[in-house]
Design a protein around this motif. Structure first.
Motif, PDB file in Angstrom:
ATOM      1  N   MET A   1      18.714  40.906  19.226  1.00 23.20           N
ATOM      2  CA  MET A   1      20.160  40.748  19.398  1.00 23.20           C
ATOM      3  C   MET A   1      20.511  40.793  20.882  1.00 23.20           C
ATOM      4  SD  MET A   1      23.255  43.182  17.996  1.00 23.20           S
ATOM      5  CE  MET A   1      22.623  44.574  18.957  1.00 23.20           C
ATOM      6  N   THR A   2      21.204  39.771  21.340  1.00 23.83           N
ATOM      7  CA  THR A   2      21.601  39.719  22.745  1.00 23.83           C
ATOM      8  C   THR A   2      22.859  40.546  22.974  1.00 23.83           C
ATOM      9  OG1 THR A   2      22.902  37.699  22.347  1.00 23.83           O
ATOM     10  CG2 THR A   2      20.622  37.430  23.082  1.00 23.83           C
ATOM     11  N   ARG A   3      22.937  41.162  24.145  1.00 21.88           N
ATOM     12  CA  ARG A   3      24.116  41.929  24.539  1.00 21.88           C
ATOM     13  C   ARG A   3      24.389  41.657  26.020  1.00 21.88           C
ATOM     14  NH1 ARG A   3      27.683  44.041  21.183  1.00 21.88           N
ATOM     15  NH2 ARG A   3      27.747  46.208  21.928  1.00 21.88           N
ATOM     16  N   TYR A   4      25.655  41.508  26.333  1.00 23.26           N
ATOM     17  CA  TYR A   4      26.047  41.159  27.693  1.00 23.26           C
ATOM     18  C   TYR A   4      27.153  42.076  28.186  1.00 23.26           C
ATOM     19  CZ  TYR A   4      23.603  36.775  26.734  1.00 23.26           C
ATOM     20  OH  TYR A   4      22.659  35.834  26.394  1.00 23.26           O
ATOM     21  N   VAL A   5      27.146  42.306  29.494  1.00 21.47           N
ATOM     22  CA  VAL A   5      28.243  42.995  30.168  1.00 21.47           C
ATOM     23  C   VAL A   5      28.903  42.005  31.115  1.00 21.47           C
ATOM     24  CG1 VAL A   5      28.859  44.757  31.872  1.00 21.47           C
ATOM     25  CG2 VAL A   5      27.238  45.302  30.052  1.00 21.47           C
ATOM     26  N   CYS A   6      30.214  41.914  31.038  1.00 23.99           N
ATOM     27  CA  CYS A   6      30.968  41.161  32.042  1.00 23.99           C
ATOM     28  C   CYS A   6      31.785  42.158  32.859  1.00 23.99           C
ATOM     29  CB  CYS A   6      31.889  40.135  31.390  1.00 23.99           C
ATOM     30  SG  CYS A   6      31.079  38.560  31.025  1.00 23.99           S
ATOM     31  N   VAL A   7      31.653  42.051  34.160  1.00 22.94           N
ATOM     32  CA  VAL A   7      32.379  42.923  35.083  1.00 22.94           C
ATOM     33  C   VAL A   7      33.391  42.071  35.839  1.00 22.94           C
ATOM     34  CG1 VAL A   7      32.206  44.488  37.039  1.00 22.94           C
ATOM     35  CG2 VAL A   7      30.364  44.420  35.338  1.00 22.94           C
ATOM     36  N   PHE A   8      34.653  42.373  35.670  1.00 22.76           N
ATOM     37  CA  PHE A   8      35.729  41.643  36.342  1.00 22.76           C
ATOM     38  C   PHE A   8      36.158  42.434  37.569  1.00 22.76           C
ATOM     39  CE2 PHE A   8      40.504  40.536  36.077  1.00 22.76           C
ATOM     40  CZ  PHE A   8      40.377  39.538  37.018  1.00 22.76           C
ATOM     41  N   LEU A   9      36.206  41.758  38.715  1.00 19.96           N
ATOM     42  CA  LEU A   9      36.609  42.380  39.985  1.00 19.96           C
ATOM     43  C   LEU A   9      37.952  41.772  40.403  1.00 19.96           C
ATOM     44  CD1 LEU A   9      33.116  42.066  41.728  1.00 19.96           C
ATOM     45  CD2 LEU A   9      33.967  43.959  40.309  1.00 19.96           C
ATOM     46  N   PRO A  10      39.056  42.326  39.908  1.00 18.14           N
ATOM     47  CA  PRO A  10      40.368  41.682  40.083  1.00 18.14           C
ATOM     48  C   PRO A  10      40.842  41.549  41.522  1.00 18.14           C
ATOM     49  CG  PRO A  10      40.618  43.905  39.214  1.00 18.14           C
ATOM     50  CD  PRO A  10      39.162  43.589  39.161  1.00 18.14           C
ATOM     51  N   TYR A  11      40.365  42.439  42.412  1.00 18.56           N
ATOM     52  CA  TYR A  11      40.829  42.407  43.798  1.00 18.56           C
ATOM     53  C   TYR A  11      39.678  42.142  44.766  1.00 18.56           C
ATOM     54  CZ  TYR A  11      44.401  44.938  41.200  1.00 18.56           C
ATOM     55  OH  TYR A  11      45.318  45.328  40.244  1.00 18.56           O
ATOM     56  N   TRP A  12      38.625  41.499  44.288  1.00 19.27           N
ATOM     57  CA  TRP A  12      37.412  41.324  45.088  1.00 19.27           C
ATOM     58  C   TRP A  12      37.646  40.707  46.461  1.00 19.27           C
ATOM     59  CZ3 TRP A  12      32.785  42.992  45.958  1.00 19.27           C
ATOM     60  CH2 TRP A  12      31.883  42.208  46.708  1.00 19.27           C
TER      61      TRP A  12
ATOM     62  N   ALA B   1      45.836  45.630  44.896  1.00 17.26           N
ATOM     63  CA  ALA B   1      46.457  46.321  43.766  1.00 17.26           C
ATOM     64  C   ALA B   1      47.947  46.557  44.014  1.00 17.26           C
ATOM     65  CB  ALA B   1      45.740  47.641  43.515  1.00 17.26           C
ATOM     66  N   GLU B   2      48.301  46.914  45.250  1.00 16.61           N
ATOM     67  CA  GLU B   2      49.702  47.193  45.555  1.00 16.61           C
ATOM     68  C   GLU B   2      50.568  45.951  45.370  1.00 16.61           C
ATOM     69  OE1 GLU B   2      47.233  50.242  46.724  1.00 16.61           O
ATOM     70  OE2 GLU B   2      47.109  48.177  47.482  1.00 16.61           O
ATOM     71  N   ALA B   3      50.079  44.808  45.811  1.00 12.75           N
ATOM     72  CA  ALA B   3      50.828  43.553  45.628  1.00 12.75           C
ATOM     73  C   ALA B   3      50.928  43.187  44.153  1.00 12.75           C
ATOM     74  CB  ALA B   3      50.157  42.431  46.411  1.00 12.75           C
ATOM     75  N   ALA B   4      49.846  43.408  43.409  1.00 12.99           N
ATOM     76  CA  ALA B   4      49.858  43.106  41.980  1.00 12.99           C
ATOM     77  C   ALA B   4      50.870  43.976  41.246  1.00 12.99           C
ATOM     78  CB  ALA B   4      48.462  43.303  41.387  1.00 12.99           C
ATOM     79  N   HIS B   5      50.962  45.251  41.634  1.00 13.40           N
ATOM     80  CA  HIS B   5      51.904  46.156  41.002  1.00 13.40           C
ATOM     81  C   HIS B   5      53.354  45.745  41.268  1.00 13.40           C
ATOM     82  CE1 HIS B   5      48.628  49.502  40.994  1.00 13.40           C
ATOM     83  NE2 HIS B   5      48.484  48.645  40.010  1.00 13.40           N
ATOM     84  N   LEU B   6      53.562  45.002  42.340  1.00 13.48           N
ATOM     85  CA  LEU B   6      54.903  44.505  42.655  1.00 13.48           C
ATOM     86  C   LEU B   6      55.188  43.158  42.001  1.00 13.48           C
ATOM     87  CD1 LEU B   6      55.083  45.464  46.447  1.00 13.48           C
ATOM     88  CD2 LEU B   6      56.286  46.562  44.535  1.00 13.48           C
ATOM     89  N   GLY B   7      54.237  42.683  41.211  1.00 11.83           N
ATOM     90  CA  GLY B   7      54.449  41.452  40.456  1.00 11.83           C
ATOM     91  C   GLY B   7      53.899  40.190  41.086  1.00 11.83           C
ATOM     92  N   LEU B   8      53.196  40.315  42.210  1.00 12.05           N
ATOM     93  CA  LEU B   8      52.621  39.136  42.853  1.00 12.05           C
ATOM     94  C   LEU B   8      51.287  38.777  42.199  1.00 12.05           C
ATOM     95  CD1 LEU B   8      53.356  39.870  46.624  1.00 12.05           C
ATOM     96  CD2 LEU B   8      54.752  38.635  44.958  1.00 12.05           C
ATOM     97  N   ALA B   9      50.975  37.495  42.207  1.00  7.34           N
ATOM     98  CA  ALA B   9      49.739  37.044  41.567  1.00  7.34           C
ATOM     99  C   ALA B   9      49.206  35.802  42.271  1.00  7.34           C
ATOM    100  CB  ALA B   9      49.981  36.730  40.090  1.00  7.34           C
ATOM    101  N   PRO B  10      47.905  35.584  42.234  1.00 11.93           N
ATOM    102  CA  PRO B  10      47.323  34.368  42.824  1.00 11.93           C
ATOM    103  C   PRO B  10      47.973  33.115  42.245  1.00 11.93           C
ATOM    104  CG  PRO B  10      45.594  35.917  42.275  1.00 11.93           C
ATOM    105  CD  PRO B  10      46.862  36.472  41.691  1.00 11.93           C
ATOM    106  N   GLY B  11      48.157  32.123  43.116  1.00  7.50           N
ATOM    107  CA  GLY B  11      48.776  30.869  42.701  1.00  7.50           C
ATOM    108  C   GLY B  11      50.231  30.759  43.095  1.00  7.50           C
ATOM    109  N   GLU B  12      50.864  31.880  43.409  1.00 11.83           N
ATOM    110  CA  GLU B  12      52.274  31.880  43.772  1.00 11.83           C
ATOM    111  C   GLU B  12      52.458  31.347  45.190  1.00 11.83           C
ATOM    112  OE1 GLU B  12      56.034  35.040  43.817  1.00 11.83           O
ATOM    113  OE2 GLU B  12      54.055  35.630  43.054  1.00 11.83           O
ATOM    114  N   LEU B  13      53.525  30.578  45.394  1.00 15.11           N
ATOM    115  CA  LEU B  13      53.831  30.076  46.731  1.00 15.11           C
ATOM    116  C   LEU B  13      54.137  31.240  47.666  1.00 15.11           C
ATOM    117  CD1 LEU B  13      56.063  26.963  45.968  1.00 15.11           C
ATOM    118  CD2 LEU B  13      53.920  26.943  47.257  1.00 15.11           C
ATOM    119  N   LEU B  14      53.628  31.151  48.886  1.00 19.69           N
ATOM    120  CA  LEU B  14      53.845  32.214  49.855  1.00 19.69           C
ATOM    121  C   LEU B  14      55.337  32.404  50.137  1.00 19.69           C
ATOM    122  CD1 LEU B  14      52.890  34.290  51.919  1.00 19.69           C
ATOM    123  CD2 LEU B  14      52.533  32.408  53.542  1.00 19.69           C
ATOM    124  N   THR B  15      56.081  31.300  50.220  1.00 15.96           N
ATOM    125  CA  THR B  15      57.520  31.413  50.491  1.00 15.96           C
ATOM    126  C   THR B  15      58.228  32.199  49.390  1.00 15.96           C
ATOM    127  OG1 THR B  15      57.799  29.217  49.477  1.00 15.96           O
ATOM    128  CG2 THR B  15      57.681  29.320  51.885  1.00 15.96           C
TER     129      THR B  15
END
Length: 225
Positions: free
Chosen positions: A1-12, A57-71
């Motif tokens: 039986m195969t088993r996998y771990v995926c590690v997500f690095l949200p602020y890498w 993390a601080e920007a994410a907590h304020l609601g910012l996310a990748p893809g958003e226009l800088l302006t």
């Protein structure tokens, strides 16, 4: 039986940059000072102008996310600090991290496969046959999580039978650490958005338009011949 771990690095990308600057700090005492928790984003020129490529993390907590226009981001968070993104450096540093994680398994793949602004970053680890060397899956998951935390790397972790299920849950689920019992992937992922299936934006939008917004909505549908 195969088993996998995926590690997500949200602020890498941001954490990679800060770790690099810390190593280059001329004053040894400076490296021991905790940086102020200010919202920080990496930016890259994309369609429509400069967009956020990664956030801390601080920007994410304020609601910012990748893809958003800088302006738009600056209009909401005037004191947002920015730096230029460097996807190639992010990728190379991630490859080094994958090699360092070879202590947990000889089979590790960093993602994304190619440097790309705004991409999700993480590691896929094949732990098939490895868990017993660490006193079981829970102990192995804890050791991986603790090792990354000791490096000041923010991580989320999921262990499952398939890479697809582990990736979906670690990136789109709510738990920081999750071990899915063997054979329970379908139940574990059913409430997630169809975006967790790593479909193209076009396909995800198309499914949502016809009311298929969650993975469970796809269960029971006939497969294409």
């Amino acid at each position: 039986m195969t088993r996998y771990v995926c590690v997500f690095l949200p602020y890498w990308p941001v954490e990679r940059l800060l770790r690099e600057k810390k190593r280059k700090a001329p004053d040894p005492a400076q490296t021991q000072e905790r940086p102020l928790a200010l919202p920080l984003a990496l930016i890259a020129s994309q369609a429509g102008g400069f967009r956020l490529s990664a956030v801390n993390a601080e920007a994410a907590h304020l609601g910012l996310a990748p893809g958003e226009l800088l302006t738009d981001a600056r209009a909401r968070i005037p004191d947002l600090k920015t730096r230029n993104a460097d996807p190639d450096k992010d990728r190379q540093a991630l490859i080094k991290l994958a090699r360092w994680c070879g202590r947990f398994s000889p089979h590790i793949a960093p993602w994304p496969e190619e440097a790309s602004p705004g991409a999700l970053h993480g590691l896929s680890i094949d732990i098939t046959g490895c868990a017993h060397l660490f006193s079981g899956e829970e102990s192995l998951a804890e050791k991986i999580f603790s090792a990354l935390d000791a490096l000041d790397i923010t991580a989320r972790l999921c262990l499952a039978d398939t890479i697809g299920a582990a990736h979906a849950l670690v990136c789109y689920g709510k738990e920081k650490r999750l071990i899915v019992p063997p054979g329970k992937e379908a139940d574990a992922i059913k409430s997630l958005s169809v975006a967790a299936l790593r479909l193209s934006n076009k396909n995800t939008t198309g499914l949502s338009r016809v009311g298929l917004k969650r993975i469970e909505n796809l269960y029971g549908l006939p497969r294409a011949n």
